[in-house]
Design a protein around this motif. Structure first.
Motif, PDB file in Angstrom:
ATOM      1  N   SER A  61      23.127 -11.206  38.714  1.00  0.00           N
ATOM      2  CA  SER A  61      24.295 -10.880  37.897  1.00  0.00           C
ATOM      3  C   SER A  61      23.911  -9.853  36.842  1.00  0.00           C
ATOM      4  CB  SER A  61      24.865 -12.132  37.229  1.00  0.00           C
ATOM      5  OG  SER A  61      24.046 -12.543  36.163  1.00  0.00           O
ATOM      6  N   ARG A  62      24.908  -9.152  36.351  1.00  0.00           N
ATOM      7  CA  ARG A  62      24.655  -8.165  35.299  1.00  0.00           C
ATOM      8  C   ARG A  62      24.111  -8.845  34.048  1.00  0.00           C
ATOM      9  NH1 ARG A  62      30.002  -4.444  35.053  1.00  0.00           N
ATOM     10  NH2 ARG A  62      29.995  -3.738  37.200  1.00  0.00           N
ATOM     11  N   ARG A  63      24.626 -10.015  33.753  1.00  0.00           N
ATOM     12  CA  ARG A  63      24.207 -10.728  32.546  1.00  0.00           C
ATOM     13  C   ARG A  63      22.730 -11.110  32.607  1.00  0.00           C
ATOM     14  NH1 ARG A  63      23.895 -16.068  30.885  1.00  0.00           N
ATOM     15  NH2 ARG A  63      24.254 -16.346  28.657  1.00  0.00           N
ATOM     16  N   SER A  64      22.310 -11.709  33.706  1.00  0.00           N
ATOM     17  CA  SER A  64      20.898 -12.105  33.817  1.00  0.00           C
ATOM     18  C   SER A  64      20.008 -10.869  33.846  1.00  0.00           C
ATOM     19  CB  SER A  64      20.668 -12.981  35.043  1.00  0.00           C
ATOM     20  OG  SER A  64      20.896 -12.278  36.227  1.00  0.00           O
TER      21      SER A  64
ATOM     22  N   ALA B 108      20.608  -7.972  32.309  1.00  0.00           N
ATOM     23  CA  ALA B 108      20.530  -7.452  30.938  1.00  0.00           C
ATOM     24  C   ALA B 108      19.615  -8.307  30.070  1.00  0.00           C
ATOM     25  CB  ALA B 108      21.921  -7.383  30.323  1.00  0.00           C
ATOM     26  N   LEU B 109      19.687  -9.618  30.247  1.00  0.00           N
ATOM     27  CA  LEU B 109      18.805 -10.508  29.477  1.00  0.00           C
ATOM     28  C   LEU B 109      17.344 -10.269  29.825  1.00  0.00           C
ATOM     29  CD1 LEU B 109      20.866 -13.827  29.552  1.00  0.00           C
ATOM     30  CD2 LEU B 109      20.423 -12.367  27.570  1.00  0.00           C
TER      31      LEU B 109
END
Length: 176
Positions: free
Chosen positions: A111-114, A116-117
């Motif tokens: 995912s984009r979120r993981s 970016a993190l």
């Protein structure tokens, strides 16, 4: 003299593994990963037949790539980044971030979120800059091009990925 004929050198072994992980080398040689770790650490001598097997596998791979139209390191990857460029790092485009994470921690591409993190938490931009200075980033890109052939088939299937948003990459075939 006899020991030299029975055992191979670590330099030759590492050269033939081409930056593969210990698990991948163990799979190729059909032995346990502890054996490979012992070879690399110098705790065990490397039998000559292991090096010869690696040499034969490299020859077979080279012959197969010459006979078939397999993507080479000069081809574009099969996936493109689905992330925005970082304004704080204009010298590191999204495609390079994607390649670095894809090679070193592919599970963070889900995912984009993981993604970016991971990029922020592990300071990936600085690692890429350092790899470029040291001249090792080309190997990361080459490995990424090989992995992207299988990547679209590996990821994002099943109920687990239903509500997590889009991945950090898009398959080129679906965007064309």
């Amino acid at each position: 003299m006899f020991a030299e004929q029975r055992h191979g050198g670590l330099h030759e072994f590492l050269e033939l593994t081409g930056g593969l992980s210990i698990a991948e080398v163990a799979r190729k040689l059909r032995c346990c990963s502890r054996t490979i770790r012992n070879y690399v650490a110098g705790r065990s001598p490397i039998p000559w037949h292991r090096i010869e097997l690696l040499r034969l596998l490299a020859l077979d791979a080279r012959a197969a790539s010459e006979n078939h139209s397999v993507p080479t390191s000069s081809d574009d990857p099969a996936v493109v980044a689905n992330i925005d460029p970082d304004p704080a790092a204009p010298d590191v485009p999204p495609a390079e971030l994607l390649a670095w994470v894809g090679v070193h921690a592919p599970h963070f591409l889900s995912s984009r979120r993981s993604f970016a993190l991971y990029v922020r938490g592990w300071n990936v931009v600085d690692k890429i800059r350092r790899a470029k200075r040291e001249g090792t980033f080309a190997a990361v890109l080459a490995r990424w091009r090989e992995q992207t052939v299988e990547l679209p088939r590996m990821w994002r299937s099943g109920r687990m990925f239903a509500g997590i948003g889009p991945p950090a990459y898009v398959d080129k075939k679906t965007t064309s």
